[in-house]
Design a protein around this motif. Sequence first.
Motif, PDB file in Angstrom:
ATOM      1  N   TYR A   1      -9.250 -12.151  21.859  1.00 12.45           N
ATOM      2  CA  TYR A   1      -9.700 -11.638  23.156  1.00 12.45           C
ATOM      3  C   TYR A   1     -10.428 -12.719  23.942  1.00 12.45           C
ATOM      4  N   ARG A   2     -11.320 -13.445  23.258  1.00 13.90           N
ATOM      5  CA  ARG A   2     -12.076 -14.481  23.960  1.00 13.90           C
ATOM      6  C   ARG A   2     -11.200 -15.681  24.318  1.00 13.90           C
ATOM      7  N   SER A   3     -10.020 -15.780  23.713  1.00 12.59           N
ATOM      8  CA  SER A   3      -9.076 -16.838  24.055  1.00 12.59           C
ATOM      9  C   SER A   3      -8.131 -16.402  25.166  1.00 12.59           C
TER      10      SER A   3
ATOM     11  N   GLN B   1      -5.546 -10.820  25.177  1.00 16.03           N
ATOM     12  CA  GLN B   1      -5.949  -9.430  24.974  1.00 16.03           C
ATOM     13  C   GLN B   1      -4.840  -8.627  24.312  1.00 16.03           C
ATOM     14  N   ALA B   2      -3.594  -8.843  24.749  1.00 18.87           N
ATOM     15  CA  ALA B   2      -2.494  -8.054  24.191  1.00 18.87           C
ATOM     16  C   ALA B   2      -2.352  -8.294  22.694  1.00 18.87           C
ATOM     17  N   GLU B   3      -2.484  -9.549  22.258  1.00 15.93           N
ATOM     18  CA  GLU B   3      -2.388  -9.851  20.833  1.00 15.93           C
ATOM     19  C   GLU B   3      -3.549  -9.232  20.057  1.00 15.93           C
ATOM     20  N   ALA B   4      -4.737  -9.240  20.667  1.00 15.80           N
ATOM     21  CA  ALA B   4      -5.889  -8.646  19.997  1.00 15.80           C
ATOM     22  C   ALA B   4      -5.645  -7.162  19.721  1.00 15.80           C
ATOM     23  N   LEU B   5      -5.105  -6.477  20.716  1.00 18.71           N
ATOM     24  CA  LEU B   5      -4.805  -5.054  20.531  1.00 18.71           C
ATOM     25  C   LEU B   5      -3.671  -4.860  19.524  1.00 18.71           C
ATOM     26  N   ALA B   6      -2.722  -5.796  19.505  1.00 24.71           N
ATOM     27  CA  ALA B   6      -1.629  -5.706  18.534  1.00 24.71           C
ATOM     28  C   ALA B   6      -2.153  -5.855  17.109  1.00 24.71           C
ATOM     29  N   VAL B   7      -3.148  -6.701  16.912  1.00 25.95           N
ATOM     30  CA  VAL B   7      -3.756  -6.845  15.588  1.00 25.95           C
ATOM     31  C   VAL B   7      -4.335  -5.512  15.139  1.00 25.95           C
TER      32      VAL B   7
ATOM     33  N   LEU C   1     -14.385  -1.824  18.571  1.00 24.43           N
ATOM     34  CA  LEU C   1     -13.952  -3.084  19.168  1.00 24.43           C
ATOM     35  C   LEU C   1     -12.664  -2.887  19.950  1.00 24.43           C
ATOM     36  N   GLN C   2     -11.746  -2.082  19.430  1.00 21.86           N
ATOM     37  CA  GLN C   2     -10.510  -1.831  20.162  1.00 21.86           C
ATOM     38  C   GLN C   2     -10.798  -1.181  21.512  1.00 21.86           C
ATOM     39  N   GLN C   3     -11.694  -0.207  21.512  1.00 26.49           N
ATOM     40  CA  GLN C   3     -12.034   0.462  22.771  1.00 26.49           C
ATOM     41  C   GLN C   3     -12.681  -0.499  23.759  1.00 26.49           C
ATOM     42  N   ARG C   4     -13.540  -1.355  23.274  1.00 27.14           N
ATOM     43  CA  ARG C   4     -14.202  -2.315  24.168  1.00 27.14           C
ATOM     44  C   ARG C   4     -13.212  -3.318  24.745  1.00 27.14           C
ATOM     45  N   ILE C   5     -12.213  -3.691  23.936  1.00 31.21           N
ATOM     46  CA  ILE C   5     -11.179  -4.596  24.452  1.00 31.21           C
ATOM     47  C   ILE C   5     -10.348  -3.889  25.515  1.00 31.21           C
ATOM     48  N   LEU C   6      -9.991  -2.632  25.261  1.00 31.19           N
ATOM     49  CA  LEU C   6      -9.229  -1.868  26.256  1.00 31.19           C
ATOM     50  C   LEU C   6      -9.989  -1.756  27.571  1.00 31.19           C
ATOM     51  N   GLN C   7     -11.317  -1.647  27.464  1.00 31.21           N
ATOM     52  CA  GLN C   7     -12.153  -1.508  28.659  1.00 31.21           C
ATOM     53  C   GLN C   7     -12.577  -2.850  29.243  1.00 31.21           C
ATOM     54  N   ALA C   8     -12.124  -3.964  28.606  1.00 36.06           N
ATOM     55  CA  ALA C   8     -12.513  -5.311  29.037  1.00 36.06           C
ATOM     56  C   ALA C   8     -14.028  -5.417  29.164  1.00 36.06           C
ATOM     57  N   ASP C   9     -14.728  -4.926  28.159  1.00 39.47           N
ATOM     58  CA  ASP C   9     -16.195  -4.942  28.153  1.00 39.47           C
ATOM     59  C   ASP C   9     -16.698  -6.381  28.317  1.00 39.47           C
TER      60      ASP C   9
END
Length: 985
Positions: free
Chosen positions: A211-213, A216-222, A245-253
């Motif tokens: 995500y920090r790289s 985002q799509a790959e992070a959610l795929a993991v 963490l998945q929810q925060r990534i979806l929300q671009a926290d």
Amino acid sequence: MPQGRTEEGTPTLRFSVLGPVRAWRGAEALSAGSPPQRALLAALLLGEGRTATAAQLIDALWGDEPPSQALAAVRTYASRLRKVLGPGVLASESGGYALRTAAGSVDLADAQRLAAEAESLRSAGERAQARDTFNQALALWDGEPLAGLPGPYAEAQRVRLEEWRLQLCETRLDLDLELGRHAEAVSELTALTAAHPLRERLRELLMLALYRSGRQAEALAVYADTRRLLADELGVDPRSELQELQQRILQADPRLAEPSVEHRETAPAFVRPSQLPATVPDFTGRAGFVRELSQVLGRTPGAVVAVSALAAIGGVGKTTLAVHVAHQVRQGFPDGQLYVDLQGAGARAAEPETVLGSFLRALGMEDSAIPDSLEERSALYRSVLNDRRVLVLLDNARDAAQVRPLIPSTPGCATLVTSRVRMVDLAGAHLVDLDVMSPDEALLLFTRIVGAERVGAERSAALDVVAACGFLPLAIRIAASRLAARRTWTVSVLAAKLSDERRRLDELQAGDLAVKATFEMGYGQLDPAQARAFRLVGLADGSDISLAAAAAMLGQPPEETEDIFEALVDTGFLEAAAPGRYRYHDLTRLYARACAERDEQPASERGAALTRLLDFYLATATGVYAVEHPGDRSVEHLEPARYPGVEFSYLDDARRWLASEAQCILSCARQLAQGSELRRSIDLLWSVKDIVGSGNFRQYQDTAAAAQRAAREARDAQAEGRACAALTAVHLTAGNLREADAEAQRALALAVAIDDPVTSAWVPYDRGVIALQERRYTEADRCLREALSRFREDENPFGVASALCQLSHVEASLRNVRSAVALAEEAIERLGSEAATLALAESRYALGLALSAAGQIPEALEQLDQALGIYEECGQALGEGMARFRRAEIHLGAGRPASAAAEAEQALAVLGRVGGARRRADVLVVLGDAMEERGESARARTCWAEALAGYEQVSGAEGSDVRDRLLARLDGRTADEEAGRYTGT
């Protein structure tokens, strides 16, 4: 294993258990005996000096099923160890045994000490040092702990030590993410999750790193892969932390870009920079502006503070006002003040990423924690400033684009910008237009510097002086300071000097000319040698200049030049950019050039100085090229240099010189690409084409394009052909094959017309490489063999080796593996050098691919590893990325998807900077395939989708073919030709 000696001078004993159980006396390896005997030694070592009874040792070695002679066996093993280790080491006590080892003689004890030290450093907020110390501890592992030892005790300890190692890895990776090393962490985490697929903490770190790289799509795929794996293997859902963490990534926290709360609580004391230049003690006037800006900058804490952008002509006092206001409001920014001169008025403005690196260091970040890209640096900068109140002064900005990445996002910070342009496109900025001083303010400034007594006696003359200065603050300050330093002068004397309209127009017209007047005063105090050096070296276009290059311009020894330049630094006419390098302020450079036009007699000396600089760069660059490309006779066909360059005894020194001078060389080539110097300028450009793969892509392309236009206008076929060849290299590096082929065809047409030995050989070579990459193998073979013939005619062993390497690639692509291997081996043999040059790297790269096609996997990886080492040493990002990509392909083909993924991740990190969309897409395909083989189908499909988007930018049949195969995979279909998908260069 480290060596050591006791105080008496005898070698110390050292032991290892974090791998095979081994012992050393000094540098001498000792025989620890059979596996059961080593198991006994391990049990005693892990006891850390405590006595183990015979019963305990029997249980450790055999568990519930000891042999009938177990006690005798233990005694035998102990006796043998005592003989090996020497007297006094293995002691018999109370029917048991104990090892008497020196402190720090066991690798496990070292690891425990380092881990404790790392934890202490982390608690103290020293994150970079903590990370390094954790790495030192992890480096002590040498494979599986207690490898090959029998017995339940050894098995239990293996599990414990491996679990501890993983915990250390997780802690160190956590620090990596805190320090902004996201791209590096992705590669390692990908490998670790492959080895430990059910370890959720590793998955969590991988998601965060991706995500920090910006992935985002790959992070959610993991996460999707992890949820499916846990359900299939254990019948459970991911733990709550992973779900959150998945929810925060979806929300671009936005808080995901920051260290965790726990880490923030233990962060080091915030470094409070105090970088503001000193304010002038006699600051005068501008009361309305000071009040206005102070109010804007001192708004209620917590409010978003608007940027205050000052714009005005040179010499009007923008910086003086900004620095004064910054000092006035600094108490409202207790966490520090940052300052930078962005050099926006010069030809080479400061790059935002460079400024961010400087700011992050000033805020306490270690160099190793500062990422490479502008986006990552800007994100880290904003994270570091979160919840802080820092004032940022950005002086002399070029435009809004230069400023935007440097503006903090936290409400408590404020930014003050000065610029010559009015930044109407800087969103949210509070704009101020600064004009010249009023007559009253100008007279007050003059009086404060000169003294009320002197000015009061000649008020009328003082008004004449400030009027002659155009009421520009800088001009007034200069004139007043000159008068203050001369006690025998009266104000009327100064006024009389400025009353000459011809001189005054020259010195104090408006804007920058007021600054020119200041320089003229100082220039007149230089001795002849200093004045000549100042005006001649200022003719060069580079952002700075080395001592050796300046000496060449002046035609004198470097030692003499250094004395003169250091004197110019003392006068303020030059800045010491770094040891052995000097820089003109943008305005002093303009003044130096005006002086050269006026004072340099004969006028031809100006051109001669620049010609000497071009000759110096050409002579040195061709020397570096010859060292890096041994045997390449192409340099013998370049235009001769009439001034000597620097000669290097070591290849590393030559590479460092080229890296440090790259921008100046390109500036020189562009500046002199005209008239009688056109050919030598283009040959200079050709001789440094290796820098294209090292990150100077854009400036090189612009310079080559300008040179090409100049050659076309001059109707110089040789110069134009070589400029086209240089542009071909640029487009090849970027993966723009259509543009590369177009330039190569133009170069070839010109080369044939004039029979240029440089382009007539290298352009067919380049066309062959292009055809190879587009999988037009018949045409590639024809072009490369034409190049090979030309190189042989020219007796050019380097060119022959290069052509053989590419022909090896062609043969490997056609599955003619014996021929591919033979051609690559012949290329290495023809180079006839043990030096780790780029030529050798290319040859070993070719041999690695050929051996891979022949199924000789270990040998192929060894060759690619050697090539990779040279590419890294040379700073050749393109070669490094491609070598890692090929290693990823080989690992994947050999059934090692985890290793393939790790190599592919590292290749992505490098090729993201150079190489173009197609090469990055190639790597993403391999990474996706590796993920698929690991069972992580969601991440695999994400990689394939990203690769497909990259191939959309690729024109031609080859790109279409790959797109079709990817679409088939994404649609869930299979293709018969999948087995041959890893061909091409």
